[in-house]
Structures are given as C-alpha cells and as structure tokens.
Design an enzyme around this catalytic site. Structure first.
Site, mmCIF file in Angstrom:
data_model
loop_
_atom_site.group_PDB
_atom_site.id
_atom_site.type_symbol
_atom_site.label_atom_id
_atom_site.label_comp_id
_atom_site.label_asym_id
_atom_site.label_seq_id
_atom_site.Cartn_x
_atom_site.Cartn_y
_atom_site.Cartn_z
ATOM 1 N N SER A 32 -10.554 -0.108 6.953
ATOM 2 C CA SER A 32 -9.898 0.029 5.651
ATOM 3 C C SER A 32 -9.210 -1.231 5.123
ATOM 4 C CB SER A 32 -8.861 1.154 5.698
ATOM 5 O OG SER A 32 -9.497 2.394 5.622
ATOM 6 N N LYS A 54 0.846 -1.200 0.000
ATOM 7 C CA LYS A 54 0.000 0.000 0.000
ATOM 8 C C LYS A 54 0.878 1.245 0.000
ATOM 9 C CE LYS A 54 -3.989 1.930 2.523
ATOM 10 N NZ LYS A 54 -4.918 1.764 3.686
ATOM 11 N N SER A 112 -10.073 2.120 2.720
ATOM 12 C CA SER A 112 -9.100 2.830 1.914
ATOM 13 C C SER A 112 -8.127 1.906 1.168
ATOM 14 C CB SER A 112 -8.298 3.784 2.804
ATOM 15 O OG SER A 112 -7.476 3.061 3.700
#
Lengths: 95, 491
Positions: free
Chosen positions: B178, B76, B154
C-alpha cells in the site's frame, strides 16, 4: 471448498454483519471464489514447518504489572455514540 | 518554481539559508491543495494547525533546527491525530476525533513537521485503487487521455498529493504493498521499513503482523530524511524494535561497488507485459554499471505469497475490526423497537463498513472458525514461514538487495476493475506482498515512463534492518534512471 448460502448466512452472523437474505447468494459466490484462490496453498509441502507467530525473532518485553495510566473518563467517553452518567450506554442486555 | 514544488531536502536548505519562511512554504502548499481539490487527495484540511506549526518552526530556524523543521506534510487518514478527524476512510469512524496522537505523527511534529491535513485512502487500507474510500476515489495527477486514473492504493491520497506537489511528503502505511504500489503508479518514492522499525501505536490496525508505516516522497533522499524522523523504539508498541536508528541520509554514499543484487526468477510471471520486463532488465543494468554484481536467485515459494496473504491479512483484520461495535466510538445504527445488542452490532457494522471491508472481515471470520482454522489459517502461517526462509537463504548466500518490478502494470482507469472478480484486484500486490510476509524493508523507485506516458517503478528489497543500505541502492537506481517527469497539470 465452496460456500453455500447457509454457510454464508452463518459467517455473516459470526462476523456480526447484517446481510439481506437477497444478497446471500452473491456473497456465497464471492467468498467461494476467494477460497478457491486460497486452495493453491494445499500444493505446498509444509511437513515439519511451524506456523509463524512473529516475523522477527524477538522476545516480547516484560514490565511490572502495575497501573501506568488512567483517570481519563471524560476522554474515554468523548467519542461514544451514547454515553450517560459516566458509562457507555447500550440496548438492554439482561431481561 | 513554487515553494510547494520543492523537495524536503531543498526546502530544508532554503529554510536554513533564510531564503524562505515556513509560513510562506505552508501557504504555498495550502494554495496548491485548494487548486488540487479535483484530485480528492486531502479529505480533512487543517490549515490552522499548519500555520501555527509553521510559525513555531520559523521561530526555531537555524543550525540546530530539527530534521523536518517547517516541512509541510500530508498525513494518511489511518493515523490518529489528536482532535482531528481520523476515520481510516470508513463511515464506521465518522465523527471520530482521537483524544491522542499516534507515535509517528508525534515524532514528525517533534521533528518540526507541519501537518496540512488528512489524506484519502482505501477504507481501512483494504484496496489497491483507492476506490473503497468513504470519501470517494482519489485521482492520479497523471493522465494520458480523457480517463481518470487510479493513484493506486491503499495510500492513494498520499501518492496523489506528493506527485501533484500539494505537500512535500506524506505518511503512508503498507500491509501488502500500500505504499509501494501507489508510489509506482504516481512516479514517486515510497519505502516500507522492516517490520518493527516504525511504531504502529495510534495507527488504525488492519493486519497487525504485516502493517508498517513509512514515508512517501519525491526523492530517495527525502525518504531517508523522513524515515529517520518516523523510526525508533516505542514502549507503547510491543512489536517495535529496540534498535538504534542509523542516519539514513548519511548512508546515501552512491557507492554500491561489489554489492550483490539478486534477480529472483519466480518474479518473471506468465503474461508479464514486455515493457515491465524491459524496465526490470534496464534497472539491473543500471546497478551493474554502478559496480554491483547481478546474481540470478530463486525464491521458490513466491507463487504462494498472495493466497497466504489473503488468508492471514483478513484473519487478522476480522479480529482487529471486531472493535467497531457502535459502543465506544464512531457510528451506531438507528435501532428499531425491541432491537437487542446483537441487532445493534449487526446493523451498525452493515451500515458502517463498505463492501470490500465486509468481504474481508467475513473471509477472515471463516478461516478462523472452528474446523477451518488448521486447514486455512495455520497452513497459511506455515507457508509464510517458508516464504521468509526463501529470503533468509538468499541473504545468507551474500545477496545485499533484490530487484523486482513494483507492479504488474502502470496505473489503470478508475472504475475499470469494478466488474472484476475481487481476486483480480488482489493481483496488483503480487510483487510487493512477499516483503510484508517476510517482514523485510522494500522501496519503490520511479524509473521510466511507459509507451502511454505513465510512470513505472522498480522495487528493491533489503535485508532486515538494513534500510540504510537499501536506500543507498535506491539512490543509485534513482540517479541512473534520472526520472524527472512530472504530471501535466490538468486540475
């Protein structure tokens, strides 16, 4: 609690985010909507409850108060938008 | 089957037996990433690093190879990776290349993992649909009509990449859901560990008292393997717990006889779709059939978790994001004649932060400002203490794990929430946010497809530090559900 345009202007300045005058009414409306959602918290009886500071009951670790790192001026400055002579450069602050 | 479609456990075995090389496995992923461009999951590619790491992994193959030797992962964009762009999907960090490696990525590389590149996400992890990213929307590989669907957020890029077999696993972070919500939207597994299990050092901070990193994988076993490599005490994170890391994979015994599973009545929300309700009931039956005892429980302050979260998280964010000032790294606005330092801050932050981030920073600033600190911030922290106490009480009563829906719906269309009130988007986190407030471990497991043909997941919540037991429950649920559906390849 609803946020008026004057409060929205003040919050934007406190947050150091430039908001155009024309965008302030919409911003005030959005912030008011979010705050009214938070008003539900007033229904909760919190008498005698301490505000939570740490989710796991642990004591923060202590260590000797000594320098453990450093001497990397080049790396520290490598991502700066404006670095000169070993310093971060900013617009004039003191007249 | 192409090598990129393997699980981590499957690839580990194939590598150990010499049926596959790490370089070939990495090449298969790089080819899948190339073909997967329409998903907009990977936003910075690192093929040179990947191949170098894969060659090193091939040199280490054998009985004593480390846990993730030669396993290609996506990272990420919130994790700082040395010399590789790490922007938290924000324009304010454009061009930022860290001089250091986050603890999590350093541990993964130490365990032999291969980094394929950086993954799309919501800006500063603020969002539930991956639509606040400076890189544009990530797209869900699942599709049932001509609409493009959100992979959730997210960690939307991580979820899309794993579900589409662009990588074998990915790192995610979870502040209010998330990891778990995007895992549910894409039919994969995602676990948020107990607060303090995984080091936050080198992970761009959103809300420091809630943020935890965790793995997003194709199976529960893979999550156990990857979590083991990510976990452990780190002197550089003062909130990282100095506890031994159990062997999570060895804990997957499949035996949950006699365990008590709580079903919290407050999670039965008004207007909850019948499909979600039915899924939840089915999940409870699966655990019961495996020998667990199903117990009705009450978590009375559940309703207040979302408003408490939306005070605490923006408050912490407004403080954490104060560092983006155009001085030390990232973007600085072009200044006009006579502009002073305050103009520089204000213009830089207005240009660099997207709308949702600006909104949350301002809400956080407001609730921390003089006169409102007690009414909002302190009250929210008191409610947070009550939410945690609800969980403490049910665990003290002998509950081993709690079963809930993961999300209030399956994946929705990109752009469909554009005209919605910000609060409507926040409702996506309704089942996951309590877990962050209480610092507990929570895992999302894919269980079934809905009538439209989209994946739906259930969430299991565990006792603090009992990721091992939690993953074992998840493993039983996964096996009973037998979810094997994959998205039809359209990209």
């Amino acid at each position: 609690m609803s946020i008026d345009i004057e409060t929205a202007r003040r919050v934007a300045h406190l947050a150091r985010i430039r908001v155009d005058e024309a965008d302030l009414p919409a911003l005030a409306g959005e912030l008011s909507g979010i705050l009214s959602f938070m008003e539900q918290l007033n229904e909760v009886d919190v008498t005698g409850i301490e505000p939570m500071t740490s989710v796991t009951p642990m004591r923060l670790k202590r260590r000797e108060d000594v320098v453990t790192d450093g001497n990397m001026q080049q790396q520290v400055l490598s991502n700066a938008p404006d670095a000169r002579e070993g310093f971060f450069a900013v617009p004039k602050v003191v007249e | 089957m192409n090598a990129n479609e393997l699980t981590i456990a499957g690839a580990r075995d194939a590598l150990a037996k010499g049926e596959l090389s790490a370089v070939d496995l990495t090449m298969a992923c790089l080819a899948a990433m190339d073909a997967g461009t329409p998903l907009n999951a990977f936003v910075h590619l690192t093929p040179d690093i990947a191949l170098e790491q894969a060659r090193a992994a091939d040199g280490r193959r054998g009985a004593d190879a480390p846990a993730l030797n030669g396993i290609p992962l996506g990272i990420k964009d919130l994790f700082c990776t040395k010399g590789v762009p790490s922007q938290a999907a924000s324009n304010i960090l454009k061009g930022f290349r860290p001089e250091y490696e986050s603890t999590v990525t350093a541990k993964l590389f130490g365990a032999g993992a291969v980094m394929l590149g950086k993954l799309n996400m919501d800006e500063f992890a603020m969002g539930s649909s991956n639509e606040t990213s400076c890189y544009g929307d990530a797209v869900n590989p699942w599709k049932v009509d001509d609409r493009k669907l959100t992979p959730g957020g997210s960690s939307g890029g991580s979820a899309a990449a794993v579900a589409a077999d662009l990588c074998l696993g990915a790192t995610g972070t979870d502040t209010g859901g998330s990891i778990r919500q995007p895992a549910a939207f894409t039919g994969i597994v995602g676990i948020k560990p107990t607060y303090g299990r995984v080091s936050r050092w080198g992970v761009v901070a959103f809300a420091s008292s809630l943020d935890q990193a965790g793995p997003m994988t194709k199976t529960v076993r893979d999550a156990a393997i990857m979590l083991g490599a990510m976990s452990g005490h780190d002197p550089k994170d003062s909130t990282s717990a100095d506890l031994a890391v159990p062997d999570f994979e060895a804990a997957l015994t499949g035996d949950i006889r006699g365990r008590k599973i709580g079903i919290p009545r407050e999670y039965r929300m008004d207007g909850m779709p019948a499909e979600i309700e039915a899924l939840w009931t089915r999940g409870a039956e699966m655990l019961k059939d495996a020998g667990a005892e199903i117990v009705d429980i009450s978590l009375p302050h559940t309703k207040y978790a979302l408003p408490a979260y939306y005070v605490i998280a923006p408050a912490e964010a407004s403080s954490n994001l104060a560092r983006y000032d155009g001085v030390r790294y990232g973007h600085r606005a072009k200044l006009g004649q006579g502009d002073g330092i305050v103009d520089m801050y204000e213009k830089t932050r207005a240009e660099g932060f997207g709308k949702e981030v600006q909104r949350r920073v301002m809400i956080g600033t407001y609730v921390l400002s003089a006169g409102f600190y007690d009414a909002y911030y302190n009250r929210a922290r008191r409610v947070r203490a009550l939410i945690k106490r609800d969980f403490d009480l049910v665990f003290a009563d002998g509950i081993d794990a709690i079963l809930t829906p993961a999300t209030p719906s399956s994946a929705f269309g990109l752009g469909e929430m554009a005209s919605a009130d910000p609060v409507e988007m926040y409702l996506n986190d309704v089942f996951t946010v309590t877990v962050n407030l209480a610092g507990l471990p929570g895992v999302s497991v894919p269980v079934a497809l809905d009538a439209k043909g989209l994946p739906m997941g259930l969430q299991l919540i565990g006792r603090p530090w009992d990721e091992a037991g939690l993953l074992n429950h998840a493993h039983v649920l996964e096996r009973a559900a037998g979810f094997v559906a994959k998205p039809q390849k359209w990209w």
